[in-house]
Design an enzyme around this catalytic site. Structure first.
Site, PDB file in Angstrom:
ATOM      1  CB  SER A 129      -0.863  -0.017   1.264  1.00 48.03           C
ATOM      2  OG  SER A 129      -1.437   1.242   1.486  1.00 48.03           O
ATOM      3  CE1 TYR A 154      -3.844  -2.583   5.508  1.00 43.68           C
ATOM      4  CE2 TYR A 154      -3.396  -0.268   5.030  1.00 43.68           C
ATOM      5  CZ  TYR A 154      -3.676  -1.548   4.601  1.00 43.68           C
ATOM      6  OH  TYR A 154      -3.777  -1.811   3.251  1.00 43.68           O
ATOM      7  CE  LYS A 158      -1.341  -4.459   3.431  1.00 41.53           C
ATOM      8  NZ  LYS A 158      -1.636  -5.792   2.886  1.00 41.53           N
TER       9      LYS A 158
HETATM   10  P1  NAD Z   1     -10.987  -6.973   1.246  1.00 41.10           P
HETATM   11  O1  NAD Z   1     -11.193  -6.962   2.706  1.00 41.10           O
HETATM   12  O2  NAD Z   1     -12.143  -6.700   0.357  1.00 41.10           O
HETATM   13  O3  NAD Z   1     -10.332  -8.365   0.790  1.00 41.10           O
HETATM   14  C1  NAD Z   1      -9.468  -9.106   1.622  1.00 41.10           C
HETATM   15  C2  NAD Z   1     -10.003 -10.535   1.641  1.00 41.10           C
HETATM   16  O4  NAD Z   1      -9.132 -11.321   2.455  1.00 41.10           O
HETATM   17  C3  NAD Z   1     -11.387 -10.612   2.261  1.00 41.10           C
HETATM   18  O5  NAD Z   1     -12.219 -11.379   1.395  1.00 41.10           O
HETATM   19  C4  NAD Z   1     -11.176 -11.347   3.591  1.00 41.10           C
HETATM   20  O6  NAD Z   1     -12.281 -12.143   3.930  1.00 41.10           O
HETATM   21  C5  NAD Z   1      -9.919 -12.143   3.285  1.00 41.10           C
HETATM   22  N1  NAD Z   1      -9.078 -12.448   4.458  1.00 41.10           N
HETATM   23  C6  NAD Z   1      -8.577 -11.598   5.373  1.00 41.10           C
HETATM   24  N2  NAD Z   1      -7.822 -12.258   6.260  1.00 41.10           N
HETATM   25  C7  NAD Z   1      -7.820 -13.562   5.876  1.00 41.10           C
HETATM   26  C8  NAD Z   1      -7.195 -14.739   6.359  1.00 41.10           C
HETATM   27  N3  NAD Z   1      -6.445 -14.735   7.457  1.00 41.10           N
HETATM   28  N4  NAD Z   1      -7.407 -15.889   5.698  1.00 41.10           N
HETATM   29  C9  NAD Z   1      -8.168 -15.928   4.575  1.00 41.10           C
HETATM   30  N5  NAD Z   1      -8.780 -14.856   4.077  1.00 41.10           N
HETATM   31  C10 NAD Z   1      -8.616 -13.678   4.717  1.00 41.10           C
HETATM   32  O7  NAD Z   1      -9.780  -5.961   0.929  1.00 41.10           O
HETATM   33  P2  NAD Z   1      -9.245  -5.414  -0.457  1.00 41.10           P
HETATM   34  O8  NAD Z   1      -9.590  -3.974  -0.560  1.00 41.10           O
HETATM   35  O9  NAD Z   1      -9.612  -6.341  -1.563  1.00 41.10           O
HETATM   36  O10 NAD Z   1      -7.683  -5.486  -0.155  1.00 41.10           O
HETATM   37  C11 NAD Z   1      -6.886  -6.577  -0.602  1.00 41.10           C
HETATM   38  C12 NAD Z   1      -5.458  -6.340  -0.183  1.00 41.10           C
HETATM   39  O11 NAD Z   1      -5.012  -5.097  -0.721  1.00 41.10           O
HETATM   40  C13 NAD Z   1      -5.227  -6.244   1.320  1.00 41.10           C
HETATM   41  O12 NAD Z   1      -3.993  -6.860   1.614  1.00 41.10           O
HETATM   42  C14 NAD Z   1      -5.155  -4.761   1.577  1.00 41.10           C
HETATM   43  O13 NAD Z   1      -4.389  -4.451   2.710  1.00 41.10           O
HETATM   44  C15 NAD Z   1      -4.467  -4.285   0.312  1.00 41.10           C
HETATM   45  N6  NAD Z   1      -4.740  -2.871   0.017  1.00 41.10           N
HETATM   46  C16 NAD Z   1      -6.021  -2.441  -0.097  1.00 41.10           C
HETATM   47  C17 NAD Z   1      -6.270  -1.096  -0.370  1.00 41.10           C
HETATM   48  C18 NAD Z   1      -7.682  -0.571  -0.433  1.00 41.10           C
HETATM   49  O14 NAD Z   1      -7.861   0.657  -0.251  1.00 41.10           O
HETATM   50  N7  NAD Z   1      -8.686  -1.376  -0.716  1.00 41.10           N
HETATM   51  C19 NAD Z   1      -5.206  -0.208  -0.552  1.00 41.10           C
HETATM   52  C20 NAD Z   1      -3.898  -0.684  -0.436  1.00 41.10           C
HETATM   53  C21 NAD Z   1      -3.674  -2.035  -0.160  1.00 41.10           C
HETATM   54  C1  UD1 Z   2      -5.950   4.904   3.443  1.00 45.65           C
HETATM   55  C2  UD1 Z   2      -4.538   4.492   3.046  1.00 45.65           C
HETATM   56  C3  UD1 Z   2      -4.609   3.317   2.107  1.00 45.65           C
HETATM   57  C4  UD1 Z   2      -5.447   2.218   2.727  1.00 45.65           C
HETATM   58  C5  UD1 Z   2      -6.859   2.732   2.926  1.00 45.65           C
HETATM   59  C6  UD1 Z   2      -7.716   1.630   3.516  1.00 45.65           C
HETATM   60  C7  UD1 Z   2      -3.054   6.422   3.073  1.00 45.65           C
HETATM   61  C8  UD1 Z   2      -2.420   7.514   2.291  1.00 45.65           C
HETATM   62  N1  UD1 Z   2      -3.875   5.593   2.387  1.00 45.65           N
HETATM   63  O1  UD1 Z   2      -6.550   5.517   2.362  1.00 45.65           O
HETATM   64  O2  UD1 Z   2      -3.306   2.828   1.872  1.00 45.65           O
HETATM   65  O3  UD1 Z   2      -5.465   1.088   1.933  1.00 45.65           O
HETATM   66  O4  UD1 Z   2      -6.781   3.832   3.845  1.00 45.65           O
HETATM   67  O5  UD1 Z   2      -8.815   2.120   4.198  1.00 45.65           O
HETATM   68  O6  UD1 Z   2      -2.856   6.260   4.263  1.00 45.65           O
HETATM   69  N2  UD1 Z   2     -12.708  11.319   3.418  1.00 45.65           N
HETATM   70  C9  UD1 Z   2     -13.641  12.269   3.756  1.00 45.65           C
HETATM   71  N3  UD1 Z   2     -14.834  11.847   4.260  1.00 45.65           N
HETATM   72  C10 UD1 Z   2     -15.136  10.518   4.453  1.00 45.65           C
HETATM   73  C11 UD1 Z   2     -14.169   9.556   4.100  1.00 45.65           C
HETATM   74  C12 UD1 Z   2     -12.957   9.997   3.602  1.00 45.65           C
HETATM   75  O7  UD1 Z   2     -13.405  13.465   3.590  1.00 45.65           O
HETATM   76  O8  UD1 Z   2     -16.234  10.217   4.944  1.00 45.65           O
HETATM   77  C13 UD1 Z   2     -11.425  11.752   2.855  1.00 45.65           C
HETATM   78  C14 UD1 Z   2     -10.232  11.362   3.692  1.00 45.65           C
HETATM   79  O9  UD1 Z   2      -9.942  12.330   4.651  1.00 45.65           O
HETATM   80  C15 UD1 Z   2      -9.144  11.243   2.619  1.00 45.65           C
HETATM   81  C16 UD1 Z   2      -9.902  10.807   1.358  1.00 45.65           C
HETATM   82  O10 UD1 Z   2     -11.272  11.107   1.609  1.00 45.65           O
HETATM   83  O11 UD1 Z   2      -8.589  12.494   2.386  1.00 45.65           O
HETATM   84  C17 UD1 Z   2      -9.755   9.324   1.069  1.00 45.65           C
HETATM   85  O12 UD1 Z   2     -10.020   8.617   2.273  1.00 45.65           O
HETATM   86  P1  UD1 Z   2     -10.175   7.033   2.305  1.00 45.65           P
HETATM   87  O13 UD1 Z   2     -11.070   6.581   1.197  1.00 45.65           O
HETATM   88  O14 UD1 Z   2     -10.548   6.637   3.685  1.00 45.65           O
HETATM   89  O15 UD1 Z   2      -8.737   6.492   1.939  1.00 45.65           O
HETATM   90  P2  UD1 Z   2      -7.301   6.888   2.538  1.00 45.65           P
HETATM   91  O16 UD1 Z   2      -7.416   7.253   3.961  1.00 45.65           O
HETATM   92  O17 UD1 Z   2      -6.654   7.833   1.600  1.00 45.65           O
END
Ligand code: NAD
Ligand code: UD1
Length: 339
Positions: A129, A154, A158
């Protein structure tokens, strides 16, 4: 099943994993999903199968369970590679429950690495991330930008997992790609799969769509006094389908490499403010969103966006979809969820 096309997808029922499974099938790979459904619903499988017209093998396994994972590798491998999504992902929740995050995110990665080493599986694609950068001094951030301290447990998990994979790569046969996602949003254009936020969403896009749908009374903008052009935070939003395709590109590239550990930023390269996102949503969907200005959210970084040049150059990957596409698809998904 051609074993050398089999790809194990941990967390494949989740938001990014489900979209990646769809793209893996489209590219001729044979994904096998494991997920313990702690943050997803089994119905996501129906959506994946409707889009791909394929039955995707699914196993309800917790990735931190070494015996169950060893058994899976033994009986369903050999795998060409593993794409490891399974983790907890909510920044705020990680502050409240740090030990749950350390246990799940770090142990699942350790177990995946142990199983891969034991069964000689060479290729790993890992979900990292942009949060590993903390608040960077300059934007855009490249893969060479120094890490600041993680702003949440979190983010720290990572950083630790990246380090654990890099350490394991040294002197072993492992080839790995660490993908640092910026802000993944949107849904599959079919409306058949998307994000399933449980309870009150923490992230901006599901909060916008739920407010537009009347499920929430208003959206609070977290801070309008930042040092940015309109005072609201800036992020790099990337359509989940583009993000999913990057995993296919990474795996295809890894297949041809000698043992290596590479890191790639995955973002659009554009920084958009919270206000710009809300305005674009209202415009493309012709739906008003009731917005109020609120206080800054603790832990938020002011602005971060990617340089994704390295992924373009080496993986030949770039974004094809826009912020407007993502916000349209997110709205289609919200409407589908309410059917
Ligand atoms: P998500 O929660 O939708 O998907 C994660 C999946 O993993 C879920 O289906 C959950 O049930 C499963 N899971 C969690 N722990 C588990 C375990 N111990 N065993 C088996 N299954 C398990 O999340 P996502 O948004 O699809 O994120 C996927 C990956 O990407 C994560 O590692 C997350 O940290 C990373 N990531 C997400 C974002 C984001 O904003 N969505 C940003 C950066 C990184
Ligand atoms: C953060 C992490 C990202 C992580 C994600 C998971 C950073 C830079 N990014 O994303 O790696 O995977 O969380 O949750 O740390 N906002 C509002 N009102 C709301 C919700 C959000 O104003 O109700 C704003 C937040 O302040 C932010 C932007 O929208 O500026 C995006 O927020 P969000 O979608 O929660 O993602 P990040 O916090 O950027």
């Amino acid at each position: 099943m051609n074993s050398m096309k089999k790809v194990l997808v941990t967390g494949g029922a989740g938001f990014i994993g489900s979209h990646t499974v769809v793209e893996l099938v489209a590219a001729g790979f044979e994904p096998i999903i494991i997920d313990n459904l702690c943050n997803s619903d089994i119905s996501m499988l129906d959506g994946i199968e409707a889009i791909t017209e394929k039955n995707i093998p699914f196993f309800n396994i917790d990735c931190t369970d070494l015996d169950a994972m060893m058994d899976l590798f033994q009986h369903h491998g050999p795998f060409l590679g593993v794409i490891h999504f399974a983790a907890f992902k909510a920044v705020g929740e990680s502050v409240a429950k740090p030990l749950a995050y350390y246990h799940n995110n770090i142990n699942s990665t350790r177990v995946v690495l142990e199983c891969m080493a034991h069964f000689g599986v060479k290729n790993l694609v890992f979900s990292s991330s942009c949060t590993v950068y903390g608040q960077p001094k300059e934007n855009p951030v490249s893969e060479k930008t120094a890490w600041m301290s993680a702003s949440s447990p979190y983010g720290y998990t990572k950083q630790v997992c990246e380090r654990m994979i890099a350490d394991t790569s040294l002197g072993s046969n492992l080839s790995s790609v660490l993908l640092r996602y910026f802000n993944p949003i949107g849904a599959h254009p079919s409306g058949l799969i998307g994000e399933l936020p449980l309870g009150v969403p923490e992230n901006l896009i599901p909060y916008i769509t739920q407010t537009a749908a009347g499920l929430r009374s208003h959206l609070t903008i977290f801070g309008s006094d930042y040092n940015t052009p309109d005072g609201t935070c800036i992020r790099d939003y990337i359509h989940v389908v583009d993000l999913a395709k990057a995993h296919v590109a990474a795996l295809s590239w890894l297949e041809k490499q000698s043992p290596i550990c590479e890191v790639f930023n995955l973002g659009s390269g554009n920084g958009n403010s919270v206000k710009e996102v809300i305005d674009t949503f209202q415009e493309v969907n012709n739906m008003p969103v009731n917005v109020v200005a609120g206080a800054r959210r603790p832990g938020d970084v002011e602005q971060i966006f990617a340089s994704a040049d390295k992924a373009k150059e080496i993986l030949n990957w770039g974004c094809e979809l826009t912020l407007a596409d993502a916000l349209k698809d997110a709205w289609t998904w919200q409407l589908k969820l309410q059917e």
